[in-house]
Design a protein around this motif. Structure first.
Motif, mmCIF file in Angstrom:
data_model
loop_
_atom_site.group_PDB
_atom_site.id
_atom_site.type_symbol
_atom_site.label_atom_id
_atom_site.label_comp_id
_atom_site.label_asym_id
_atom_site.label_seq_id
_atom_site.Cartn_x
_atom_site.Cartn_y
_atom_site.Cartn_z
ATOM 1 N N VAL A 409 86.311 147.906 -22.912
ATOM 2 C CA VAL A 409 86.730 146.581 -23.385
ATOM 3 C C VAL A 409 88.173 146.604 -23.884
ATOM 4 C CG1 VAL A 409 84.373 145.914 -23.962
ATOM 5 C CG2 VAL A 409 85.816 146.947 -25.732
ATOM 6 N N ARG A 410 88.724 147.782 -24.117
ATOM 7 C CA ARG A 410 90.143 147.863 -24.446
ATOM 8 C C ARG A 410 91.019 147.702 -23.207
ATOM 9 N NH1 ARG A 410 89.889 153.076 -28.580
ATOM 10 N NH2 ARG A 410 89.484 151.878 -30.498
ATOM 11 N N GLN A 411 90.472 148.064 -22.053
ATOM 12 C CA GLN A 411 91.233 147.993 -20.805
ATOM 13 C C GLN A 411 90.982 146.688 -20.049
ATOM 14 O OE1 GLN A 411 90.161 151.438 -18.564
ATOM 15 N NE2 GLN A 411 90.910 152.899 -20.082
ATOM 16 N N ARG A 412 89.749 146.216 -20.060
ATOM 17 C CA ARG A 412 89.384 145.006 -19.313
ATOM 18 C C ARG A 412 90.047 143.798 -19.962
ATOM 19 N NH1 ARG A 412 88.195 141.061 -16.609
ATOM 20 N NH2 ARG A 412 86.141 140.575 -15.719
ATOM 21 N N ARG A 413 90.763 142.996 -19.183
ATOM 22 C CA ARG A 413 91.507 141.863 -19.719
ATOM 23 C C ARG A 413 90.977 140.548 -19.151
ATOM 24 N NH1 ARG A 413 96.108 143.641 -22.264
ATOM 25 N NH2 ARG A 413 97.091 141.583 -22.164
ATOM 26 N N GLN A 414 90.984 139.556 -20.013
ATOM 27 C CA GLN A 414 90.598 138.205 -19.614
ATOM 28 C C GLN A 414 91.448 137.229 -20.413
ATOM 29 O OE1 GLN A 414 86.473 137.183 -20.257
ATOM 30 N NE2 GLN A 414 86.386 136.011 -18.377
ATOM 31 N N PHE A 415 91.944 136.200 -19.743
ATOM 32 C CA PHE A 415 92.849 135.236 -20.369
ATOM 33 C C PHE A 415 94.070 135.939 -20.962
ATOM 34 C CE2 PHE A 415 88.503 133.508 -20.972
ATOM 35 C CZ PHE A 415 88.590 132.478 -20.041
ATOM 36 N N GLY A 416 94.470 137.049 -20.324
ATOM 37 C CA GLY A 416 95.685 137.732 -20.726
ATOM 38 C C GLY A 416 95.543 138.679 -21.908
ATOM 39 N N VAL A 417 94.326 138.858 -22.426
ATOM 40 C CA VAL A 417 94.136 139.758 -23.581
ATOM 41 C C VAL A 417 92.935 140.648 -23.299
ATOM 42 C CG1 VAL A 417 95.115 138.113 -25.232
ATOM 43 C CG2 VAL A 417 92.656 138.093 -24.763
ATOM 44 N N GLY A 420 87.987 143.188 -25.592
ATOM 45 C CA GLY A 420 87.580 143.746 -26.869
ATOM 46 C C GLY A 420 88.146 143.009 -28.062
ATOM 47 N N SER A 421 89.136 142.141 -27.841
ATOM 48 C CA SER A 421 89.698 141.366 -28.944
ATOM 49 C C SER A 421 88.868 140.129 -29.263
ATOM 50 C CB SER A 421 91.132 140.940 -28.615
ATOM 51 O OG SER A 421 91.153 140.054 -27.501
ATOM 52 N N PHE A 422 87.896 139.791 -28.404
ATOM 53 C CA PHE A 422 87.060 138.615 -28.647
ATOM 54 C C PHE A 422 86.055 138.939 -29.754
ATOM 55 C CE2 PHE A 422 87.618 137.678 -23.879
ATOM 56 C CZ PHE A 422 88.884 137.150 -24.113
ATOM 57 N N VAL A 425 82.476 139.979 -28.781
ATOM 58 C CA VAL A 425 82.366 141.359 -28.294
ATOM 59 C C VAL A 425 82.441 142.338 -29.467
ATOM 60 C CG1 VAL A 425 83.445 143.111 -26.838
ATOM 61 C CG2 VAL A 425 83.328 140.733 -26.056
ATOM 62 N N LYS A 426 83.352 142.080 -30.399
ATOM 63 C CA LYS A 426 83.469 142.950 -31.573
ATOM 64 C C LYS A 426 82.159 143.004 -32.341
ATOM 65 C CE LYS A 426 88.418 142.239 -32.483
ATOM 66 N NZ LYS A 426 89.395 141.692 -33.457
ATOM 67 N N HIS A 427 81.524 141.848 -32.518
ATOM 68 C CA HIS A 427 80.283 141.812 -33.289
ATOM 69 C C HIS A 427 79.169 142.585 -32.585
ATOM 70 C CE1 HIS A 427 81.382 138.008 -35.840
ATOM 71 N NE2 HIS A 427 82.161 139.043 -36.077
ATOM 72 N N ARG A 428 79.092 142.445 -31.265
ATOM 73 C CA ARG A 428 78.059 143.187 -30.532
ATOM 74 C C ARG A 428 78.280 144.689 -30.654
ATOM 75 N NH1 ARG A 428 75.200 140.421 -26.533
ATOM 76 N NH2 ARG A 428 74.101 142.390 -26.249
ATOM 77 N N LEU A 429 79.536 145.113 -30.554
ATOM 78 C CA LEU A 429 79.827 146.541 -30.675
ATOM 79 C C LEU A 429 79.588 147.029 -32.097
ATOM 80 C CD1 LEU A 429 83.075 146.750 -28.526
ATOM 81 C CD2 LEU A 429 80.802 147.557 -27.913
ATOM 82 N N ALA A 430 79.908 146.196 -33.085
ATOM 83 C CA ALA A 430 79.655 146.573 -34.482
ATOM 84 C C ALA A 430 78.162 146.713 -34.738
ATOM 85 C CB ALA A 430 80.270 145.548 -35.422
ATOM 86 N N ASP A 431 77.368 145.800 -34.179
ATOM 87 C CA ASP A 431 75.911 145.899 -34.327
ATOM 88 C C ASP A 431 75.386 147.181 -33.695
ATOM 89 O OD1 ASP A 431 75.808 143.514 -35.673
ATOM 90 O OD2 ASP A 431 75.230 142.318 -33.924
ATOM 91 N N THR A 432 75.943 147.530 -32.536
ATOM 92 C CA THR A 432 75.519 148.764 -31.868
ATOM 93 C C THR A 432 75.884 149.986 -32.701
ATOM 94 O OG1 THR A 432 75.803 147.709 -29.703
ATOM 95 C CG2 THR A 432 75.698 150.113 -29.747
ATOM 96 N N LEU A 433 77.114 149.989 -33.240
ATOM 97 C CA LEU A 433 77.533 151.100 -34.097
ATOM 98 C C LEU A 433 76.634 151.210 -35.320
ATOM 99 C CD1 LEU A 433 79.500 153.326 -34.926
ATOM 100 C CD2 LEU A 433 80.945 151.563 -35.960
#
Length: 449
Positions: A409-417, A420-422, A425-433
């Motif tokens: 998610v650091r490499q995959r870009r959408q809408f120019g960013v 992983g900045s969305f 996505v951050k919340h889902r990864l935080a829940d997984t962690l």
């Protein structure tokens, strides 16, 4: 330091649902702090504030005893008012008990690292993320169990709970002196404090396995295994045996170095991280089973298990009808009651959702190996080791999946960013962690118990 009534300080109370203030927002606008009241170096106030907040969140804000007590009351409530047919609600109660124990172990692990000289990091925020949701889940489950009686203030749940603080006794609320005289937590008489920090030797063992597996092309080994070619997998198995992985479950009398559950957990996390195929948990458990049962079979098979020359699968009561990768194993052992047998063959193949895991149902009969109470006790111990090793393997796999996802998610870009900045996505990864960190503490606590 400054007073809350100093010029430039605005305090705005934050009310609870019952109308009573419990917290406050503090706003600072041009507040002057005399030199005598400055703590640390100028400009470092935020760092000090965050360190204090991290300690509060990570170790002191929510005592694990609160949630253990609340989970105990919830269990009692289920036994009193629960419907045995409502398996969903039963599972929520079980999740509450598991969550309380995981929170206790996670907090103990944080304290262990802090006592060893480490500073508290993101685990303090993980603690708060956990208990903020856990509070709500506890109450919702209790309300669903109580049904229409949930409104009553004289239920066992309400009497042990002060509105937003599950686990705090209302007696303590009525008696502030008693509340502030709570005894510090200490281990029960006859028990030892649990140690959560790996030794230098154990960390070095993990690093050596990581280096071995990184150089072993495990994706290629896994693909070959899934395609029915066990050669690369058996070669890797022997290298793991040379590294001492399987000797950890075998006593010294049979050529092993065990039983060493801590080191076995360290090994299984690394093997799970690299998705090593084969009956790893089963072979470790077979070492415990045969050592406990004793007899000629132990002398015949344990030295080979310890060295990595023998790959073994097994089927135990209460752990499902399947023997993993029985077609690749040198032997398949089954336990029925107090009887231990060597199965006559791999048995019937059942299709697994994972092509790298082949499930077989061993048939009846086979060569009797041992019997009696020793087999029953050994079977229970082997089942514990199998469950424990499987949990460690799954933990390693989960950690690697999270690492790979974060990198993606650091490499995959959408809408120019980067995606992983969305925030979603951050919340889902935080829940997984969060889930992985608490699973790791449960695994840590189990391997030392």
């Amino acid at each position: 330091m400054f007073g809350l009534r100093d010029p430039g300080v605005t305090v705005r109370p934050v009310g609870r649902l019952d109308g009573k203030p419990a917290f406050a927002e503090i706003f600072l606008d041009g507040v002057f702090v005399p030199d005598a009241d400055v703590i640390g170096e100028p400009g470092q106030g935020w760092r000090i504030a965050m360190a204090a907040t991290g300690d509060e969140r990570g170790l002191t804000l929510r005592s694990p005893g609160r949630y253990l007590a609340a989970a105990g009351r919830l269990t009692a409530l289920w036994r009193e008012a629960g419907d045995p047919a409502d398996t969903a609600l039963r599972d929520r109660v079980a999740d509450a008990v598991i969550g309380a124990r995981a929170y206790q172990l996670f907090t103990a692990a944080s304290a262990s690292r802090f006592a060893a000289g480490a500073s508290l990091g993101p685990e303090s925020s993980l603690n708060k993320v956990f208990w903020s949701g856990y509070d709500i889940a506890l109450h919702e489950t209790a309300l669903d169990l109580l049904g229409p009686d949930a409104e009553r203030a004289d239920t066992a749940w309400a009497e042990g709970t002060s509105s937003p603080w599950p686990g705090r006794s209302t007696r303590d609320e009525r008696d502030p002196a008693r509340h502030h005289r709570r005894a510090a937590a200490r281990p029960a008489e006859g028990t030892a404090l649990m140690r959560f920090v790996l030794t230098g030797e154990q960390r070095e063992f993990a690093r050596s396995l990581d280096a071995l597996l990184r150089a072993a092309d495990t994706p290629g080994v896994l693909r070959a295994w899934a395609g029915g070619d066990h050669g690369p997998g058996r070669a890797l198995w022997r290298r793991l045996g040379d590294a001492g992985v399987f000797a950890l479950a075998v006593p010294e009398a049979y050529g092993g170095v065990g039983p060493l559950p801590v080191e076995a957990a360290v090994a299984c996390v690394e093997l799970g991280r690299y998705a090593v195929p084969g009956p790893v948990a089963e072979t470790l458990a077979a070492g415990v089973l045969l050592a406990g049962a004793g007899g000629p079979a132990a002398k015949e098979w344990l030295p080979g298990i310890a060295s990595g020359a023998a790959m073994v699968s097994l089927r135990l009561p209460g752990h499902g009808p399947y023997a993993l990768d029985a077609d690749a194993a040198d032997a398949v052992f089954t336990v029925d009651g107090d009887g231990l047998r060597r199965a006559p063959g791999p048995g019937e193949l059942s299709v697994s959702a994972d092509p790298a895991r082949r499930l077989f149902r061993p048939g009846p009969g086979g060569e009797p190996v041992a019997g009696g109470r020793a087999v029953e006790a050994a079977s229970r111990a082997a089942g514990d080791w199998a469950s424990f090793a499987t949990a460690a393997l799954a933990l390693g796999c989960g950690e690697e999946l999270l690492r790979a996802t974060v990198a993606y998610v650091r490499q995959r870009r959408q809408f120019g960013v980067p995606v992983g900045s969305f925030q979603a996505v951050k919340h889902r990864l935080a829940d997984t962690l969060l889930g992985l960190e608490f699973a790791a503490r449960c695994c840590t606590g189990r391997r030392w118990s």
